[in-house]
Design an enzyme around this catalytic site. Structure first.
Site, short mmCIF file in Angstrom:
data_model
loop_
_atom_site.label_atom_id
_atom_site.label_comp_id
_atom_site.label_asym_id
_atom_site.label_seq_id
_atom_site.Cartn_x
_atom_site.Cartn_y
_atom_site.Cartn_z
N GLU A 16 14.93 7.16 -5.27
CA GLU A 16 13.49 7.02 -5.41
C GLU A 16 12.85 8.39 -5.59
O GLU A 16 13.19 9.33 -4.89
CB GLU A 16 12.89 6.34 -4.18
CG GLU A 16 11.36 6.19 -4.26
CD GLU A 16 10.78 5.54 -3.03
OE1 GLU A 16 11.01 4.32 -2.87
OE2 GLU A 16 10.11 6.23 -2.24
N ARG A 106 2.44 -5.14 -1.44
CA ARG A 106 1.03 -5.34 -1.10
C ARG A 106 0.29 -4.01 -1.25
O ARG A 106 -0.80 -3.95 -1.80
CB ARG A 106 0.88 -5.86 0.32
CG ARG A 106 -0.58 -6.14 0.71
CD ARG A 106 -0.78 -6.24 2.20
NE ARG A 106 -0.62 -4.95 2.86
CZ ARG A 106 -0.83 -4.75 4.16
NH1 ARG A 106 -1.19 -5.75 4.93
NH2 ARG A 106 -0.66 -3.54 4.69
N ALA A 122 2.15 -9.46 -0.88
CA ALA A 122 3.10 -9.17 -1.96
C ALA A 122 3.61 -10.46 -2.60
O ALA A 122 3.86 -10.50 -3.82
CB ALA A 122 4.26 -8.35 -1.42
N GLN A 173 13.06 -0.70 4.12
CA GLN A 173 12.42 0.49 4.65
C GLN A 173 13.51 1.35 5.30
O GLN A 173 14.57 0.85 5.70
CB GLN A 173 11.38 0.10 5.69
CG GLN A 173 10.67 1.26 6.35
CD GLN A 173 9.64 0.79 7.35
OE1 GLN A 173 8.48 0.62 7.02
NE2 GLN A 173 10.05 0.58 8.59
#
Length: 291
Positions: A16, A106, A122, A173
């Site tokens: 990422e 979201r 979401a 996460q």
């Protein structure tokens, strides 16, 4: 290519990156991308800018990852501050650029910005994208539970709603204790969630960084990790190397347990990504055995 198809053959490794702040040069992220490209990731995702602003830079960078560097890309897309017309414009732009993968979120609530009412969750965005485009949709998941949820059971129930709305794969996460992730996987199986789930790993290189992550995400820190921070917090090089070693240890254990993939939060630091990628390359590249 839709990234969900990658999981059929190997343990997936993805990175990422985030667009630079307005005060930073765009060259910084492109220098990082050039170096990350040499590590042969399965895909690279691009966040929605600092503070959730900037679809143009996200889409532009994601398009270059795919069309310039030849790596599959994922564009992050938060929805809380968008109308349906806004989202339609964005996904049409993504289609034009050849981007097939969206991480649907979201988004964080901003007390200074009144959220729109078109997408409260979401799952609302995911269903809307499925109705209006042919995208591979990735969802976020939370091994220790989302901070806004009523607990881990409620969080799993909400995740099932998100998957049933059309989510094709999930990225977790960050977490620092693998036991939380394994418990989370067991709960998803019980709930009937059967899409690929990547473990999100963030190598921590300084104490301030992890304190911010704990505040934002509510993750728990194992005693082993706390001792590392306390011992090396005043030695930046030692802290960096200890953070890399801790992340590698996590990843080796996760791969040995047969997880679907690793998503590395690089923080635009190609040095850290390279050290970790090189350390686990032989583990990642083992072909899956099919019956």
């Amino acid at each position: 290519m839709k990234t969900r198809d990658l999981f059929n053959r190997k343990t997936v490794l993805s990175f990422e990156v985030f667009p630079p702040k307005k005060t930073s040069s765009i060259d910084i992220v492109y220098n990082t991308l050039q170096e990350l490209n040499g590590l042969s990731p399965d895909f690279i995702s691009v966040t929605y800018g600092a503070g959730g602003n900037g679809s143009d830079s996200t889409i532009s960078i994601a398009a270059d990852i795919k069309n310039k560097y030849g790596v599959e890309s994922v564009a992050h897309l938060p929805c809380i501050n968008f109308t349906k017309e806004n989202i339609l414009d964005i996904i049409r732009n993504l289609e034009t650029k050849g981007i097939e993968n969206i991480l649907a979120l979201r988004g964080d609530l901003n007390p200074e910005v009144m959220p729109k009412n078109d997408f409260k969750h979401a799952s609302d965005l995911i269903a809307f994208i499925k109705e209006n485009g042919n995208f591979n949709i990735i969802g976020a998941c939370y091994p220790e539970g989302h901070m806004d949820s009523g607990g881990i059971i409620s969080d799993i129930q909400n995740l099932k709603i998100k998957v049933d709305a059309g989510t094709d794969q999930l990225i977790s996460q960050l977490f620092f204790n693998n036991s939380y992730f394994y418990s989370f996987l067991e709960r998803t199986k019980i709930a009937g969630i059967n899409v690929p789930i990547q473990a999100g790993i963030m190598p921590v290189t300084n104490k301030k960084q992890i304190e911010r992550m704990v505040t934002l995400c509510g993750v728990n820190l194992p005693e082993k990790f706390i001792k590392i921070m306390e011992k090396y917090e005043h030695n930046p090089i030692a802290m960096r190397d200890a953070g890399i070693a801790y992340a590698i240890d996590q990843i080796v254990d996760l791969i040995a347990q047969g997880i679907d993939g690793i998503h590395l939060y690089t923080m635009n630091n190609s040095y850290i990504a390279e050290k970790i990628s090189n350390a686990i390359s032989s583990l990642i590249n083992i072909e899956k055995i099919t019956a």
